[in-house]
Motif scaffolding. Sequence first.
Motif, PDB file in Angstrom:
ATOM      1  N   HIS A 175     -29.482   4.452 -18.266  1.00  0.00           N
ATOM      2  CA  HIS A 175     -30.403   5.189 -17.387  1.00  0.00           C
ATOM      3  C   HIS A 175     -30.592   4.514 -16.032  1.00  0.00           C
ATOM      4  O   HIS A 175     -31.395   4.992 -15.232  1.00  0.00           O
ATOM      5  CB  HIS A 175     -31.768   5.356 -18.052  1.00  0.00           C
ATOM      6  N   GLY A 216     -36.647  -4.423  -3.876  1.00  0.00           N
ATOM      7  CA  GLY A 216     -36.012  -5.281  -4.880  1.00  0.00           C
ATOM      8  C   GLY A 216     -35.440  -4.491  -6.043  1.00  0.00           C
ATOM      9  O   GLY A 216     -35.229  -5.017  -7.128  1.00  0.00           O
ATOM     10  N   GLU A 238     -32.202   3.949  -1.923  1.00  0.00           N
ATOM     11  CA  GLU A 238     -32.853   5.132  -2.504  1.00  0.00           C
ATOM     12  C   GLU A 238     -31.768   6.069  -3.031  1.00  0.00           C
ATOM     13  O   GLU A 238     -30.924   6.577  -2.270  1.00  0.00           O
ATOM     14  CB  GLU A 238     -33.765   5.894  -1.523  1.00  0.00           C
ATOM     15  N   SER A 239     -31.831   6.328  -4.339  1.00  0.00           N
ATOM     16  CA  SER A 239     -30.764   7.133  -4.949  1.00  0.00           C
ATOM     17  C   SER A 239     -30.663   8.524  -4.315  1.00  0.00           C
ATOM     18  O   SER A 239     -29.562   9.053  -4.133  1.00  0.00           O
ATOM     19  CB  SER A 239     -30.971   7.250  -6.463  1.00  0.00           C
TER      20      SER A 239
HETATM   21  N1  LIG Z   1     -36.833   5.470  -5.861  1.00  0.00           N
HETATM   22  C1  LIG Z   1     -35.809   4.532  -6.237  1.00  0.00           C
HETATM   23  C2  LIG Z   1     -36.154   3.982  -7.600  1.00  0.00           C
HETATM   24  C3  LIG Z   1     -35.189   2.895  -7.977  1.00  0.00           C
HETATM   25  C4  LIG Z   1     -35.544   2.298  -9.325  1.00  0.00           C
HETATM   26  O1  LIG Z   1     -36.587   2.595  -9.940  1.00  0.00           O
HETATM   27  N2  LIG Z   1     -34.623   1.442  -9.782  1.00  0.00           N
HETATM   28  C5  LIG Z   1     -34.844   0.751 -11.043  1.00  0.00           C
HETATM   29  C6  LIG Z   1     -33.566   0.761 -11.836  1.00  0.00           C
HETATM   30  S1  LIG Z   1     -33.146   2.412 -12.268  1.00  0.00           S
HETATM   31  C7  LIG Z   1     -35.180  -0.672 -10.718  1.00  0.00           C
HETATM   32  O2  LIG Z   1     -34.581  -1.299  -9.862  1.00  0.00           O
HETATM   33  N3  LIG Z   1     -36.187  -1.204 -11.425  1.00  0.00           N
HETATM   34  C8  LIG Z   1     -36.633  -2.540 -11.273  1.00  0.00           C
HETATM   35  C9  LIG Z   1     -37.884  -2.643 -10.461  1.00  0.00           C
HETATM   36  O3  LIG Z   1     -38.476  -1.626 -10.084  1.00  0.00           O
HETATM   37  O4  LIG Z   1     -38.275  -3.782 -10.193  1.00  0.00           O
HETATM   38  C10 LIG Z   1     -34.444   5.218  -6.252  1.00  0.00           C
HETATM   39  O5  LIG Z   1     -34.388   6.394  -6.637  1.00  0.00           O
HETATM   40  O6  LIG Z   1     -33.432   4.596  -5.888  1.00  0.00           O
END
Ligand SMILES: N[C@@H](CCC(=O)N[C@@H](CS)C(=O)NCC(=O)O)C(=O)O
Length: 214
Positions: free
Chosen positions: A19, A57, A71-72
């Motif tokens: 995921h 981060g 940002e995805s």
């Molecule tokens: N809004 C961001 C969310 C990115 C996100 O939540 N990434 C997660 C992995 S899927 C992450 O890096 N989590 C670790 C954290 O938030 O510290 C996007 O869509 O790129």
Amino acid sequence: MSDITVVTYDWVPELPRGHVRDIRLCWALEEAGLPYRVATTPFHDRGAEHLSHQPFGQVPWLIDGDISVFESGACLLYLGEKSEKLLPTGKQARREAIEWLIAGLNSMEMVTVPWTIHHFANDRTGPAWERMDGWLAARLAHLERVMAGREWLAGAFSIADILMADALRLVDRFDGLKNVPATRAYVARATSRPAFIKVRDEQIARYKAADAAR
Ligand SMILES: N[C@@H](CCC(=O)N[C@@H](CS)C(=O)NCC(=O)O)C(=O)O
């Protein structure tokens, strides 16, 4: 011209495997048939270099020559510019796909993420959970009306579907789509695409290999 690089963590715990949002980028690249590679950044040590690409981060981000995108959703829009298979060129179809991509992020994922956190935390009693569950049910009921009449969100399959289906499959993991059969079928349709299966399996295998190397 060098290939696009998708950057993700070098390791993650078991729970989010399959995921991690690099999947959205890799899925799009596979659908478009664009060459790319996956590079990793330390999960445990998110230093200045990481923050210079992703200020929170987090992952993912992508590198294309001297361009770095985080940002995805922004990454999907960036990739959409490169292929009609991801984002149609017709004015109206393009606008609709962008609309639905933003809806996936800002109307759906803003609800699905806190809802799944309740599941991950096994915290599903009391008024906060009930409010959350009701909020998601209301959003899904609206989407269900839409999905009952269409195969994909905006005409042909697009980055909007990658975003929406990826956000919703996390809900499906906890059986949260059981009351919305058209939406559930839509997520199944999207996630049975060979491009998705390939990148999901590769992500899981990558983290399994990272376990073995630790
Ligand atoms: N809004 C961001 C969310 C990115 C996100 O939540 N990434 C997660 C992995 S899927 C992450 O890096 N989590 C670790 C954290 O938030 O510290 C996007 O869509 O790129």
